[in-house]
Structures are given as C-alpha cells and as structure tokens.
Design a protein around this motif. Sequence first.
Motif, PDB file in Angstrom:
ATOM      1  N   GLY A  21      55.228  14.082  45.923  1.00  0.00           N
ATOM      2  CA  GLY A  21      55.968  13.220  45.100  1.00  0.00           C
ATOM      3  C   GLY A  21      57.465  13.481  44.893  1.00  0.00           C
ATOM      4  N   VAL A  22      58.406  12.420  44.551  1.00  0.00           N
ATOM      5  CA  VAL A  22      59.647  12.532  44.507  1.00  0.00           C
ATOM      6  C   VAL A  22      60.103  11.803  43.178  1.00  0.00           C
ATOM      7  CG1 VAL A  22      62.114  11.882  45.142  1.00  0.00           C
ATOM      8  CG2 VAL A  22      60.303  12.582  46.761  1.00  0.00           C
ATOM      9  N   GLU A  23      60.834  12.602  42.291  1.00  0.00           N
ATOM     10  CA  GLU A  23      61.185  12.132  40.944  1.00  0.00           C
ATOM     11  C   GLU A  23      62.338  11.703  41.018  1.00  0.00           C
ATOM     12  OE1 GLU A  23      60.865  15.021  37.774  1.00  0.00           O
ATOM     13  OE2 GLU A  23      61.600  13.737  36.235  1.00  0.00           O
ATOM     14  N   LEU A  24      62.734  10.244  40.528  1.00  0.00           N
ATOM     15  CA  LEU A  24      63.891   9.480  40.512  1.00  0.00           C
ATOM     16  C   LEU A  24      64.810  10.330  39.545  1.00  0.00           C
ATOM     17  CD1 LEU A  24      62.766   5.927  40.230  1.00  0.00           C
ATOM     18  CD2 LEU A  24      62.700   7.267  42.205  1.00  0.00           C
ATOM     19  N   GLY A  71      41.090   6.217  48.156  1.00  0.00           N
ATOM     20  CA  GLY A  71      40.200   7.044  47.978  1.00  0.00           C
ATOM     21  C   GLY A  71      40.855   8.281  47.369  1.00  0.00           C
ATOM     22  N   ASN A  72      42.060   8.581  48.114  1.00  0.00           N
ATOM     23  CA  ASN A  72      42.751   9.704  47.836  1.00  0.00           C
ATOM     24  C   ASN A  72      43.332   9.743  46.140  1.00  0.00           C
ATOM     25  OD1 ASN A  72      42.392  11.479  49.837  1.00  0.00           O
ATOM     26  ND2 ASN A  72      44.125  10.604  50.996  1.00  0.00           N
ATOM     27  N   LEU A  73      43.770   8.313  45.893  1.00  0.00           N
ATOM     28  CA  LEU A  73      44.190   8.202  44.646  1.00  0.00           C
ATOM     29  C   LEU A  73      43.144   8.448  43.531  1.00  0.00           C
ATOM     30  CD1 LEU A  73      46.699   5.191  44.715  1.00  0.00           C
ATOM     31  CD2 LEU A  73      47.031   7.539  44.402  1.00  0.00           C
ATOM     32  N   GLU A  74      41.990   8.040  43.876  1.00  0.00           N
ATOM     33  CA  GLU A  74      40.935   8.169  43.001  1.00  0.00           C
ATOM     34  C   GLU A  74      40.404   9.672  42.713  1.00  0.00           C
ATOM     35  OE1 GLU A  74      36.676   9.184  41.830  1.00  0.00           O
ATOM     36  OE2 GLU A  74      37.278   9.250  43.881  1.00  0.00           O
ATOM     37  N   ALA A  75      40.494  10.603  43.754  1.00  0.00           N
ATOM     38  CA  ALA A  75      40.382  12.061  43.699  1.00  0.00           C
ATOM     39  C   ALA A  75      41.390  12.391  42.992  1.00  0.00           C
ATOM     40  CB  ALA A  75      40.197  12.709  45.033  1.00  0.00           C
ATOM     41  N   GLN A 171      54.033  10.114  47.627  1.00  0.00           N
ATOM     42  CA  GLN A 171      54.112  10.162  48.963  1.00  0.00           C
ATOM     43  C   GLN A 171      52.914  10.608  49.665  1.00  0.00           C
ATOM     44  OE1 GLN A 171      57.633  12.385  49.297  1.00  0.00           O
ATOM     45  NE2 GLN A 171      58.904  10.424  49.833  1.00  0.00           N
ATOM     46  N   PRO A 172      52.376  10.070  51.110  1.00  0.00           N
ATOM     47  CA  PRO A 172      51.286  10.592  51.678  1.00  0.00           C
ATOM     48  C   PRO A 172      51.282  11.933  52.118  1.00  0.00           C
ATOM     49  CG  PRO A 172      52.290   8.327  52.605  1.00  0.00           C
ATOM     50  CD  PRO A 172      53.125   8.983  51.361  1.00  0.00           C
ATOM     51  N   PRO A 173      50.420  12.786  52.056  1.00  0.00           N
ATOM     52  CA  PRO A 173      49.165  12.095  52.292  1.00  0.00           C
ATOM     53  C   PRO A 173      48.345  12.231  51.096  1.00  0.00           C
ATOM     54  CG  PRO A 173      49.359  14.668  52.914  1.00  0.00           C
ATOM     55  CD  PRO A 173      50.657  14.345  52.375  1.00  0.00           C
ATOM     56  N   PHE A 174      48.858  12.418  49.941  1.00  0.00           N
ATOM     57  CA  PHE A 174      48.365  12.127  48.728  1.00  0.00           C
ATOM     58  C   PHE A 174      47.143  13.128  48.315  1.00  0.00           C
ATOM     59  CE2 PHE A 174      49.554   7.696  49.919  1.00  0.00           C
ATOM     60  CZ  PHE A 174      50.418   7.563  49.115  1.00  0.00           C
ATOM     61  N   ASP A 175      47.351  14.398  48.751  1.00  0.00           N
ATOM     62  CA  ASP A 175      46.454  15.573  48.501  1.00  0.00           C
ATOM     63  C   ASP A 175      45.911  15.440  46.993  1.00  0.00           C
ATOM     64  OD1 ASP A 175      45.240  18.147  49.183  1.00  0.00           O
ATOM     65  OD2 ASP A 175      46.438  18.524  47.422  1.00  0.00           O
ATOM     66  N   PRO A 176      44.772  15.395  46.768  1.00  0.00           N
ATOM     67  CA  PRO A 176      44.394  14.971  45.406  1.00  0.00           C
ATOM     68  C   PRO A 176      45.010  16.048  44.314  1.00  0.00           C
ATOM     69  CG  PRO A 176      42.362  14.504  46.723  1.00  0.00           C
ATOM     70  CD  PRO A 176      43.685  15.274  47.493  1.00  0.00           C
ATOM     71  N   GLY A 177      44.743  17.449  44.670  1.00  0.00           N
ATOM     72  CA  GLY A 177      45.143  18.287  43.746  1.00  0.00           C
ATOM     73  C   GLY A 177      46.497  18.512  43.780  1.00  0.00           C
TER      74      GLY A 177
ATOM     75  N   GLU B  73      53.540   6.142  59.775  1.00  0.00           N
ATOM     76  CA  GLU B  73      54.474   5.923  58.912  1.00  0.00           C
ATOM     77  C   GLU B  73      55.742   6.320  59.081  1.00  0.00           C
ATOM     78  OE1 GLU B  73      53.817   8.591  55.501  1.00  0.00           O
ATOM     79  OE2 GLU B  73      55.670   7.721  54.941  1.00  0.00           O
ATOM     80  N   MET B  74      56.633   5.309  59.189  1.00  0.00           N
ATOM     81  CA  MET B  74      57.810   5.558  59.703  1.00  0.00           C
ATOM     82  C   MET B  74      59.005   5.039  58.431  1.00  0.00           C
ATOM     83  SD  MET B  74      58.302   4.628  63.269  1.00  0.00           S
ATOM     84  CE  MET B  74      56.941   3.021  63.261  1.00  0.00           C
ATOM     85  N   ALA B  75      59.632   6.059  57.822  1.00  0.00           N
ATOM     86  CA  ALA B  75      60.813   5.689  56.910  1.00  0.00           C
ATOM     87  C   ALA B  75      59.910   5.021  55.650  1.00  0.00           C
ATOM     88  CB  ALA B  75      61.592   4.898  57.253  1.00  0.00           C
ATOM     89  N   ASP B  76      58.488   5.752  55.265  1.00  0.00           N
ATOM     90  CA  ASP B  76      58.189   5.268  54.174  1.00  0.00           C
ATOM     91  C   ASP B  76      57.352   3.809  54.278  1.00  0.00           C
ATOM     92  OD1 ASP B  76      56.797   5.405  51.721  1.00  0.00           O
ATOM     93  OD2 ASP B  76      58.208   4.000  50.965  1.00  0.00           O
ATOM     94  N   VAL B  77      57.116   3.411  55.513  1.00  0.00           N
ATOM     95  CA  VAL B  77      56.351   2.244  56.038  1.00  0.00           C
ATOM     96  C   VAL B  77      55.435   2.428  56.778  1.00  0.00           C
ATOM     97  CG1 VAL B  77      56.794  -0.141  56.955  1.00  0.00           C
ATOM     98  CG2 VAL B  77      58.442   0.783  55.819  1.00  0.00           C
ATOM     99  N   ALA B  78      54.109   1.781  56.394  1.00  0.00           N
ATOM    100  CA  ALA B  78      52.961   2.045  56.981  1.00  0.00           C
ATOM    101  C   ALA B  78      52.806   0.989  58.146  1.00  0.00           C
ATOM    102  CB  ALA B  78      51.709   2.009  56.076  1.00  0.00           C
TER     103      ALA B  78
END
Lengths: 196, 143
Positions: A21-24, A71-75, A171-177, B73-78
């Motif tokens: 993730g990225v904090e604003l 599914g990843n967000l659930e985990a 941000q993807p890949p949303f690794d749950p841990g 995913e390119m520039a945050d767009v799926a």
Amino acid sequence: MRRLALIFSLIAAPLWAQVQGVELDDPVALPDFHLENDRGETFDRDTLTGHWTLVMFGFLSCPDVCPFTLGNLEAAVTETSMRVRPDNVPQVVFVSVDPARDAETVSDYARYFHPDFKGFTGARDQIDTLIQATDSFYRLMKPDASGYYEVQHSASVSVIAPDGTLRAKLQPPFDPGATAEFLARLQIAYRRSLNQ
Amino acid sequence: MTRFLAFILTLVMPLTASAGDLSVTVAVVPLAPPGVMAHAAYFNLTNDGAETRRLIGVRAEGYAMAHLHRSEEMADVATMTAVDAIDIAPGQSIVFKPGGLHVMLMHPAAMQAEGDTVLLTLKFANGETLPVQVPVTRLRHGS
C-alpha cells in the motif's frame, strides 16, 4: 560490485514484495456521493464516518481480477482482525462501475466473499464522483458481437479513515498478511495524527 | 444423482489430463460468485515433447464461449486482452493463474456448485485436442 548488487537485490526483493500500500501525503476529503444496492442500502459520505472502509471498484462479469482481489481482501480483513480492535476492522465495499448489468445482484456478489462485505452501484454521475475523488479510473469497452463488453478499472483499493478522508491505496497482489500489516500500521499513524 | 456421480468421478480421477507429450495439472474453476456472466479456469500446461506446441483455443462445455485471456495491470489499471496463441517450448510449463493467463468462461448455461466439473477441450495448432475435466472448487485465499 556485481556481488554487492546481488546481495542488495536479495535484500531488496523481499522488502519490495512487502509493499502492499501507499499512504497519501495528505488526507483527501471526499465529496457528497450517493450509491445504493438491491437490498435498499445506501452508501454515501455519511456512512463512511466512524469506521475504516476499503473501497474496490470493478464489475461483476470480471472473470479474473475482481474475484481474486475480493478473495484476497477477505483474507486480509481476517488477518487485520487479529491485529486491531474489533471496531477498527475495515468495512469492505465493492462498487460496480457497471450498473446496467450489475444493479440487481451487486450486494449478493459482495456477500459471496464475506457476509459483511457490501456491494453498491448507482447513477453514472455518482459513480464518477467517487471515482474522481479517489483518483480512480474505469472505462467501459466496446461491446462484441454478442453485446458483451469488458470494463477496465483501477486495480488498487482505496482506504478511507473513520473521519471520512481517503488515506491510502492498497495495491496488488494484496498479500493478506502484508496488507493486514500495512492497515494496522496505517491505523496507528492515524491515531497518532489525531492526538497531535 | 448426476452431481453425486460427478463428485465420485472427481475422487477417482486424478486431476490431470494428458495427450501424448502434453499434460495439464492443478486445474481448477473457482466457484463463481452469483450473478456473473463470466468467470475463469486455471491450470498448468506442460510440454514434455521435443517440439514446440501452440495452444490456439479452448472450448468449454456448458458455456456459450471460452477464450484464452491475459489480465495485466498497467499504471494501476486492470485490463484484459484476448490471447490468440501460446507457444509452449519443449520442457516448458505455462501457468494459468489469477492476475495472469486464464481461460475466460462466458455465459454459463447454468451456475456450477462446488464438486461439479467443467469439461475444457484445449485446441492446438497441429489439430490435436486435449480434454480436461476441471473441478469447481471454492478458492481459499491466505498468506
């Protein structure tokens, strides 16, 4: 030198993999918006206050990325619940940018991934308001011969704090841990900022 | 009864399929959420032969259409793009997985339940086909 680079890459690669993730730099206040679902529930600026919210944009006929992300967000939320107080466990909201096809089933879709997940959609201008306010993106593609069309959309997930401001992007890949760790740290930073 | 037979079949059949030098392993159709017009199938496809093979399409029983697709995913767009052909070199395994290559299953005639199977037929450039019975499974996500 090459060995140094190799060592560096060995150290850096796992660290890089942990970036979920990225904090604003500055929180972003959200404008008024109004979305709804087939259960008669509404999602607007008022419903954001008092708890953490994760907002994902997508469409129901998204075969690959959307179910995988939810599914990843659930985990990730399950992992987060082991790290934070129960009232700080985020509410996950799926917003369909494809109301023409999804309005009838959007809440069932979200609840498939977790009974507490909520799905919403709404009028195009209301969707666009939330899309723009969260610096997100979508585009409905041209229909094929059968009338089916695909939708391009932001891959990242917006993190909204209990004061209703946008604070971060997952941000993807949303690794749950790793995602749970990011959210727990974000909440600590948020509480610190409130106490200053 | 049909569902019961299908369930028994998934127990007794190994989750692999092969035709000559080509084999499919770890095939899965994640159970689809309600209300969707499209979902996906994933597997590993391995070429143990001496020649490069070219996957050019797929058929799925019970679906109006099935396509080879790639999510990017390119520039945050799926985004998703259709894939016309995939070459599999000798000894190579091609991995179909969430967020990458997948078979897009479109317009299901009926929604599946856990334990059902979907018959995929992979089509290759040399005219060969490879049928694969893919189990419908509820995916569990975790670290």
